[in-house]
Enzyme design. Structure first.
Site, short mmCIF file in Angstrom:
data_model
loop_
_atom_site.label_atom_id
_atom_site.label_comp_id
_atom_site.label_asym_id
_atom_site.label_seq_id
_atom_site.Cartn_x
_atom_site.Cartn_y
_atom_site.Cartn_z
N ASP A 221 53.31 32.82 21.23
CA ASP A 221 54.48 33.66 21.48
C ASP A 221 54.40 34.29 22.88
OD1 ASP A 221 56.85 34.89 20.21
OD2 ASP A 221 55.77 36.77 20.56
N GLU A 245 55.41 29.56 24.41
CA GLU A 245 56.82 29.93 24.51
C GLU A 245 57.08 30.52 25.90
OE1 GLU A 245 60.09 33.02 22.62
OE2 GLU A 245 58.01 33.60 22.88
#
Ligand SMILES: *[C@@H]1O[C@H](CO)[C@@H](O)[C@H](O)[C@H]1NC(C)=O
Ligand SMILES: *[C@@H]1O[C@H](CO)[C@@H](O)[C@H](O)[C@H]1NC(C)=O
Ligand SMILES: *[C@@H]1O[C@H](CO)[C@@H](O)[C@H](O)[C@H]1NC(C)=O
Ligand SMILES: *[C@@H]1O[C@H](CO)[C@@H](O)[C@H](O)[C@H]1NC(C)=O
Ligand SMILES: *[C@@H]1O[C@H](CO)[C@@H](O)[C@H](O)[C@H]1NC(C)=O
Ligand SMILES: *[C@@H]1O[C@H](CO)[C@@H](O)[C@H](O)[C@H]1NC(C)=O
Ligand SMILES: *[C@@H]1O[C@H](CO)[C@@H](O)[C@H](O)[C@H]1NC(C)=O
Length: 538
Positions: A221, A245
């Protein structure tokens, strides 16, 4: 004897799969928010009111019990939402931590989703099916409800483990990396990933997590919000494939995170281009797509990027574009071009929620129906898995044969995909013509409609959309014989009473084609003249 025994034990401690980028390249991933995918038998069936932003009851055990639904569609990996302990306090203005992205003490698991044994059992069952387990991890930040958190409740307890508070200025890279995401209501305190003790504690944590649960890959993330030089050491400690990400539409900003830093990144630039090219209504900007493809040389390796149309942070495809053919064409692109296809749970059910929290629907009200979309992804997975098993398809690079405002034809390995953005309504205007690499007489099959065609002397092929814009995926019949795809066509081929151009259809295929809106609507005309250019015929 003892030293030998010890070294064997040490060897066995290595994760069972611990997959590399090379191994992940051939996979296709189904993405799950654990709280929303499935309920265990006996759980209270609830409709899951999204506006409540609270737990709806999904667990790791329920995922384990429902893997058939994923594997039957041909997926070879799952990605599950973060597994570590999250914020436990009273409900915030943005709800509870049902999504898993609000880290607290990450040395513990999130008890809402089950026990350590449950997570190990999920991992074991995934591996028994020869699938991979990808786990989402949050490294950039923790979560708080105050700008002055009680650090003693976190895994990182020293105030010096965090950057001091500042709001993120999204026009300043240093600020994006050092300041706190979130806002003053729910701030996301930012870890000081330049601190040697944070680096070493994170390294030990991820190594333990990966080994304890035999994790095969990580989705990381907010990777963009950490200084890139943190990632190589972290990835080395993890010892598995890492996909970061980097939430950004520009290839120039995303590509640098792949390579020395991380094995792979989520292909956000491709996502934006697919929306621009195929969304309806939309700009129908096919050159946005070809531009992103041209920029592919900026990546270290396009064949391991994560291709997606939906995830927990962006609106569902059908919230942007209601036409089902726009979804089918864009999805076909994400499977048939370079990269690892990722399908976000519920995409196969045509969910249409807007951004967070409305894109996190519970899956159970769908009854896990075998929809047209589910069948299309099954076919695409089957073709892709088969090509990967039998050829070097996975490492072949996408090559655009032709494109214009309404269509694109591209080749990857021995598969040619022809897509359009005209949507469901029939159109006379949009005929796609291109010169294929196939020679005269080659028998090809569109694996989606199971129609077979013979290439004419010039090698030219043309696709007409007189009944609507469906995706077309062509491969040589000879190469598909053992794939299990379009078996009725092969039966017809072996029947001497029907010529090679005959098309046989079982009633099941006919109904699939009818529901896709494609009953006899694609005609591949065979161009016998060399008089056509290689562009689109209008
Ligand atoms: C960028 O952000 C950093 C961290 O907040 C700050 O120190 C720096 O002054 C900012 N630079 C500019 C040009 O605003
Ligand atoms: C289409 O995309 C290209 C490439 O990204 C861009 O330059 C152009 O402005 C876009 N056109 C429209 C109408 O959005
Ligand atoms: C988009 O999402 C919002 C919120 O979930 C919903 O109200 C709206 O109906 C959706 N639009 C479509 C076209 O489904
Ligand atoms: C799921 O099944 C229930 C009970 O049979 C039914 O009421 C509901 O309409 C079904 N939902 C869908 C999307 O098929
Ligand atoms: C879904 O339906 C299609 C067409 O009837 C069928 O071929 C396929 O086996 C079904 N898939 C599952 C998982 O039931
Ligand atoms: C690919 O090969 C694996 C391992 O031999 C096999 O289990 C799987 O069924 C094959 N898949 C396809 C689609 O051919
Ligand atoms: C397509 O063109 C044919 C012949 O010109 C015409 O008969 C037919 O109505 C047209 N169809 C559409 C959908 O425009």
């Amino acid at each position: 004897m003892l030293p030998l025994l010890l070294s064997l034990l040490a060897f066995n401690l290595r994760p069972a799969f611990a997959a590399t980028a090379e191994q992940w390249r051939s996979r296709s991933i189904y993405q799950i928010i654990t709280d929303r995918f499935a309920l265990e038998p006996g759980a209270v069936v609830n409709e899951c009111n999204l506006a409540d932003q609270t737990w709806c009851g999904g667990t790791w055990k329920a995922i384990t019990q429902n893997l058939d639904y994923i594997q039957n569609a041909g997926f070879t990996a799952i990605w599950i939402s973060p597994v570590n302990q999250n914020y436990q306090g009273p409900k915030t203005a943005y709800g509870d931590a049902y999504h898993g992205y609000w880290n607290a003490d990450i040395s513990k698991l999130n008890e809402h989703f089950g026990t350590a044994d449950d997570l190990m059992a999920l991992s074991a069952e995934v591996h028994r099916r020869n699938m991979y387990l990808m786990v989402d991890v949050v490294v950039n930040n923790v979560m708080s409800t105050s700008l002055k958190p009680d650090w003693s409740t976190y895994y990182f307890t020293d105030p010096a483990d965090y950057h001091p508070y500042c709001p993120v200025d999204f026009s300043n890279i240093t600020s994006e990396q050092d300041c706190w995401l979130g806002d003053t209501t729910v701030p996301l305190p930012d870890l000081n990933t330049e601190s040697a003790s944070v680096v070493s504690k994170y390294g030990a944590w991820i190594q333990d997590l990966v080994q304890t649960y035999s994790i095969d890959g990580l989705r990381i993330d907010a990777a963009k919000h950490v200084k890139p030089n943190f990632w190589p050491g972290f990835a080395k400690s993890a010892g598995v494939f890492c996909m970061g990400e980097v939430f950004d539409p520009l290839v120039a900003n995303v590509a640098p995170f792949q390579g020395a830093s991380l094995d792979s990144v989520l292909n956000y630039p491709l996502y934006y281009a697919l929306v621009a090219a195929f969304g309806l209504p939309g700009p129908q900007n096919m050159s946005a797509l070809t531009t992103v493809l041209t920029q592919g040389s900026a990546y270290q390796d396009t064949t391991v990027l994560g291709n997606f149309l939906e995830n927990q942070d962006i609106p569902r495809w059908h919230n942007l574009s209601v036409d089902p053919q726009s979804h089918y064409n864009a999805m076909t692109f994400s499977f048939m071009s370079d990269g690892i296809p990722i399908v976000y749970y519920g995409q196969e059910q045509g969910f249409s929620g807007n951004a967070d929290p409305f894109n996190r629907e519970a899956l159970w009200p769908s009854n896990y129906t075998n929809t047209t979309s589910y069948q299309l992804m099954t076919t695409l997975n089957q073709l892709r898995n088969y090509m990967i098993n039998t050829t070097d398809w996975a490492t072949q690079k996408t090559n655009v044969l032709t494109s214009d405002q309404h269509g694109i034809a591209f080749q990857k390995g021995s598969v040619i995909t022809v897509l359009t953005n005209i949507g469901s309504p029939a159109q006379n205007l949009t005929n796609t013509a291109f010169q294929s690499p196939w020679s005269q007489g080659t028998v090809t099959i569109d694996v989606i409609a199971c129609r077979q065609f013979v290439v004419a002397s010039s090698g030219y092929l043309e696709v007409e959309y007189t009944k609507g814009g469906v995706p077309v995926v062509l491969a040589e019949a000879g190469s598909l014989q053992k794939s299990g795809l379009c078996s009725t066509v092969f039966t017809a081929l072996h029947d001497s009473s029907t010529g090679p151009a005959a098309v046989a259809q079982s009633s099941a295929l006919r109904s699939l084609r009818a529901s896709l809106g494609m009953d006899s609507l694609i005609t591949l005309l065979l161009m016998t003249s060399l008089g056509f250019g290689s562009g689109w015929l209008m």
